[in-house]
Design a protein around this motif. Structure first.
Motif, mmCIF file in Angstrom:
data_model
loop_
_atom_site.group_PDB
_atom_site.id
_atom_site.type_symbol
_atom_site.label_atom_id
_atom_site.label_comp_id
_atom_site.label_asym_id
_atom_site.label_seq_id
_atom_site.Cartn_x
_atom_site.Cartn_y
_atom_site.Cartn_z
ATOM 1 N N GLY A 58 9.587 1.703 10.118
ATOM 2 C CA GLY A 58 8.460 2.650 10.483
ATOM 3 C C GLY A 58 7.495 3.088 9.242
ATOM 4 O O GLY A 58 6.214 3.272 9.107
ATOM 5 N N SER A 59 8.360 3.335 8.211
ATOM 6 C CA SER A 59 7.543 3.716 6.878
ATOM 7 C C SER A 59 6.842 2.765 6.209
ATOM 8 O O SER A 59 5.778 2.821 5.730
ATOM 9 N N VAL A 60 7.439 1.392 6.519
ATOM 10 C CA VAL A 60 6.327 0.192 6.081
ATOM 11 C C VAL A 60 5.342 0.023 6.834
ATOM 12 O O VAL A 60 4.063 -0.235 6.356
ATOM 13 N N LEU A 61 5.283 0.482 8.104
ATOM 14 C CA LEU A 61 4.027 0.302 9.062
ATOM 15 C C LEU A 61 2.941 1.169 8.437
ATOM 16 O O LEU A 61 1.734 0.931 8.860
ATOM 17 N N THR A 62 3.216 2.202 7.910
ATOM 18 C CA THR A 62 2.298 3.230 7.389
ATOM 19 C C THR A 62 1.327 2.624 6.124
ATOM 20 O O THR A 62 0.638 3.171 5.885
ATOM 21 N N GLN A 66 -4.645 2.556 9.555
ATOM 22 C CA GLN A 66 -4.159 3.736 10.418
ATOM 23 C C GLN A 66 -4.492 3.090 11.687
ATOM 24 O O GLN A 66 -3.696 3.385 12.756
ATOM 25 N N GLN A 67 -5.631 2.633 11.965
ATOM 26 C CA GLN A 67 -6.140 2.261 13.426
ATOM 27 C C GLN A 67 -5.300 1.237 13.997
ATOM 28 O O GLN A 67 -5.026 1.210 15.139
ATOM 29 N N LEU A 68 -4.985 0.209 13.109
ATOM 30 C CA LEU A 68 -3.801 -0.797 13.398
ATOM 31 C C LEU A 68 -2.636 -0.366 13.926
ATOM 32 O O LEU A 68 -2.108 -0.585 14.623
ATOM 33 N N VAL A 69 -2.059 0.599 13.131
ATOM 34 C CA VAL A 69 -0.891 1.296 13.470
ATOM 35 C C VAL A 69 -0.806 2.179 14.720
ATOM 36 O O VAL A 69 0.273 2.018 15.497
ATOM 37 N N GLN A 70 -1.901 2.755 14.732
ATOM 38 C CA GLN A 70 -2.021 3.614 16.097
ATOM 39 C C GLN A 70 -1.996 2.661 17.337
ATOM 40 O O GLN A 70 -1.543 2.951 18.585
ATOM 41 N N ALA A 71 -2.717 1.498 17.247
ATOM 42 C CA ALA A 71 -2.961 0.627 18.347
ATOM 43 C C ALA A 71 -1.589 -0.105 18.679
ATOM 44 O O ALA A 71 -1.010 -0.156 19.870
ATOM 45 N N LEU A 72 -0.920 -0.656 17.694
ATOM 46 C CA LEU A 72 0.242 -1.150 17.832
ATOM 47 C C LEU A 72 1.384 -0.181 18.299
ATOM 48 O O LEU A 72 2.192 -0.590 19.168
ATOM 49 N N ALA A 131 8.207 7.181 13.363
ATOM 50 C CA ALA A 131 8.060 7.173 11.850
ATOM 51 C C ALA A 131 6.623 6.668 11.316
ATOM 52 O O ALA A 131 6.161 7.237 10.698
ATOM 53 N N ALA A 132 6.187 5.821 12.126
ATOM 54 C CA ALA A 132 4.860 5.259 11.646
ATOM 55 C C ALA A 132 3.685 6.028 12.184
ATOM 56 O O ALA A 132 2.694 6.401 11.640
ATOM 57 N N ARG A 133 3.874 6.677 13.123
ATOM 58 C CA ARG A 133 2.818 7.403 13.759
ATOM 59 C C ARG A 133 2.684 8.856 13.107
ATOM 60 O O ARG A 133 1.460 9.211 12.744
ATOM 61 N N SER A 186 -1.912 7.311 21.527
ATOM 62 C CA SER A 186 -1.877 6.372 20.419
ATOM 63 C C SER A 186 -3.116 5.570 20.389
ATOM 64 O O SER A 186 -3.854 5.471 19.559
ATOM 65 N N LEU A 187 -3.038 4.930 21.620
ATOM 66 C CA LEU A 187 -4.336 3.991 21.925
ATOM 67 C C LEU A 187 -5.710 4.640 21.822
ATOM 68 O O LEU A 187 -6.575 4.165 21.233
#
Length: 193
Positions: A58-62, A66-72, A131-133, A186-187
């Motif tokens: 999840g930390s790698v996703l950060t 940010q918009q891509l991470v929230q959508a994913l 963790a990403a969120r 999140s979306l």
């Protein structure tokens, strides 16, 4: 610094998602056959390893936009909610019995059972998403590991009593609704952001 809010949210979501999981039932089965403290030591160690891996992912996703991470994250939460709502109960897992009751044999059995059964499991994916969120690995990791340990403890010591009082379907639906809400939120943030 640990965020009590993030830790509590993660605890609640992961706790509810893990309760109907087969690994809770496996912990219950092991707990009825072996010394509870030995089983818990193995199970807790495996869950800690899974949470560390999920938080790292999840930390790698950060590092992504940010918009891509929230959508994913939103899509994955919605997928998790669908999995919870569509899963069918197919009974308890078979658990191989160690030859003796030594700490290492019993703890090793619990560790290996959880390590294999939980790898890539919904709660591990959910922990990575959280963790990403929240970009707060310590709070997310603490909330997730405490939730998993709580479910393991309940499963090992008092799972039968809990399942008699609280219908498993109700627990599953509450977890699914929480995940659905987190997915939609999140979306919405991804679109509005």
């Amino acid at each position: 610094m640990i965020s009590i809010t993030v830790t509590a949210l993660v605890f609640g979501v992961v706790f509810l998602a893990e309760l109907p999981d087969k690994t809770a039932l496996a912990g219950l089965v092991l707990g009825t056959r072996y010394r509870a403290s030995y089983v818990f030591a193995g199970v807790a160690s495996a869950f800690a390893l899974h949470v560390a891996l999920a938080v790292a992912a999840g930390s790698v996703l950060t590092l992504l936009p940010q918009q891509l991470v929230q959508a994913l994250t939103g899509v994955l939460f919605l997928g998790g909610a669908a999995v919870l709502l569509l899963q069918k109960d197919d009974g308890e897992e078979e658990v191989r019995r160690p030859e003796n009751q030594s700490f290492w044999k019993v703890a090793g059995t619990g560790f290996m059972l959880i390590l294999v059964a939980e790898f890539g499991d919904l709660t591990q994916i959910m922990t990575a998403n959280l963790a990403a969120r929240y970009d707060d690995p310590l709070s997310v990791g603490l909330g997730a590991v405490l939730a998993l340990w709580a479910v393991a403890g309940l499963g090992i010591v008092g799972g039968k009593a809990l399942m008699k009082r609280v219908p498993l379907k109700l627990i599953t639906r509450i977890a699914a609704l929480l995940m659905l809400a987190l997915g939609v939120w999140s979306l919405w943030e991804a679109i509005a952001g």
